[in-house]
Design a protein around this motif. Structure first.
Motif: not given
Length: 428
Positions: A143-149, A152-155
């Protein structure tokens, strides 16, 4: 109604999507099928029996992961490929069979799973890493929290071994009934190697009390490897405000991620560990046939009600929507074997015992959407041999709809008559 064992959430985080227990639930799930389906079936029985409310999720716990960010959206220096490189307008049915870069033998750690997940995501910033490796008692996940700009979103990724052709495999890759689980899109397909794929776009809360979107991809191979990926438009599936309009990955990107060949290799390591249960290929789950439940329920409905729609699951659960001239009313039923071990939890001092030994409890109260006037009536029964039949009726035509009439179409007495009918003893 269908609910889930908590260990089946990531098997849903992960559906099995939607298990049955006379109540209401949050949403369809699919992916953590089992910690071994043998153990999972018993845990699932207990969960279905005791819980009559929302689906519970497995709490994520584990180690942090290494940061591994792609430098561009195409081929990486190590030869692996980011999902950023593959936006498609039509689905590709060819699986990605790349084995990845795992150690040749031995368990795969949670850190390694997190690093692999991050390496396959488009360039961005990562935080909130949690994981569990293939050598731990519960199924592995990352599980990560991802931010592509864009926010922030959980994946999250889950791995499991399921019985090919069993109910966990089928639940993970079938679109749910919209009468039970509202969603925006669900597409299923078969890949060229025979794997089943489901791409789902729905919501964390089916009643939309919070507008958190949950998109997912589930892959089950002919060998029983189950890979699930989920993403949200918030830093966590629950308890965090929405941070962006939509989750970061498109369905095409989700497909690329879930079909990456290295996850199959990792899933194989689950059963390779000493003491881990293995599944028997070709051995389907045993449960009471859903079509027989539906036909029996329909035959037991009182006169004066018309069935306007119906549905259910392959085993143990069915529903009908009826109309007696006063509006639609949903009636759902769960029929389960071997529930004696939780009998005391279900049937307390308020239970009545019939001459044949059947215990009965009837209840009436507000449904889960109590603010919308939904009333739920339930008759819950258990036979001396452990077979449980629980029937519920609502004053609405769908579990997530507002009330459409003053009361359910069936009385408590009629529900009890259905649940205690002797025909439930003759179906399997």
């Amino acid at each position: 109604m269908p609910v889930e064992d908590p260990e089946e959430r990531f098997e849903d985080r992960i559906g099995v999507a939607l298990r049955r227990a006379g109540g209401s639930y949050d949403t369809d799930r699919s992916a953590l099928a089992a910690a071994g389906e043998v153990r999972g079936r018993r845990l699932l029985h207990r969960r279905r029996a005791v819980v009559v409310g929302s689906v519970a999720g497995v709490a994520l716990a584990g180690l942090g992961g290494a940061l591994f960010v792609p430098t561009d959206g195409g081929e990486r220096e190590d030869g692996r490929r980011s999902v950023a490189a593959s936006a498609r307008t039509s689905p590709d049915t060819s699986p990605n069979t790349s084995p990845g870069t795992w150690p040749e033998t031995g368990p795969i750690s949670g850190d390694e799973l997190v690093a692999a997940l991050q390496s396959l995501l488009p360039e961005g910033e990562f935080s909130g890493q949690e994981s569990r490796g293939t050598d731990e008692p519960l199924p592995p996940f990352a599980h990560v929290v991802y931010d592509d700009g864009g926010g922030r979103a959980a994946v999250a990724l889950s791995l499991a071994q399921v019985t090919p052709g069993g109910s966990a495999a089928q639940d993970a890759t079938a679109c749910p009934d919209k009468a039970l689980v509202p969603y925006d899109s669900c597409v299923t397909s078969e890949l060229s190697d025979g794997s089943a794929l489901r791409l789902f776009q729905g919501y964390e809360y089916p009643d939309r009390r919070v507008d958190t979107k949950r998109w997912s991809a589930d892959l089950v191979t002919p060998q029983g490897q189950h890979v699930g990926v989920q993403e949200w438009n918030a830093p966590a599936e629950k308890g965090e405000p929405v941070s962006r309009d939509e989750p970061p990955l498109t369905t095409a990107q989700l497909q690329d991620l879930v079909t990456d060949g290295q996850w199959r290799t990792a899933a194989d390591r689950i059963s390779a560990e000493p003491g881990k249960p293995t599944v028997s290929p070709g051995t389907p789950d045993v449960g009471i046939d859903g079509e027989k439940i539906l036909s029996t329920l329909t035959s037991l409905l009182p006169e004066g009600v018309e069935v306007v729609s119906s549905g259910g699951q392959e085993t143990e659960y069915a529903y009908v929507v009826v109309d007696d001239g006063k509006g639609k009313s949903m009636v759902q039923i769960n029929v389960q074997n071997d529930m004696s071990d939780v009998e005391d939890e279900l049937f307390g001092a308020d239970a009545r015992t019939l001459p044949d030994g059947t215990k009965v409890v009837t209840r009436e109260g507000l449904g889960e959407k109590s603010g919308s006037g939904v009333v739920m009536r339930t008759a819950d029964t258990i036979r001396p041999d452990g077979r449980r039949v629980v029937v519920s009726a609502f004053n609405t035509g769908g579990l997530e709809d507002d009330a459409t009439r003053e009361a359910p179409a069936l009385t408590l007495g009629q529900l009890e008559g259905i649940a205690t009918d002797g025909r439930w003893l003759t179906i399997d």
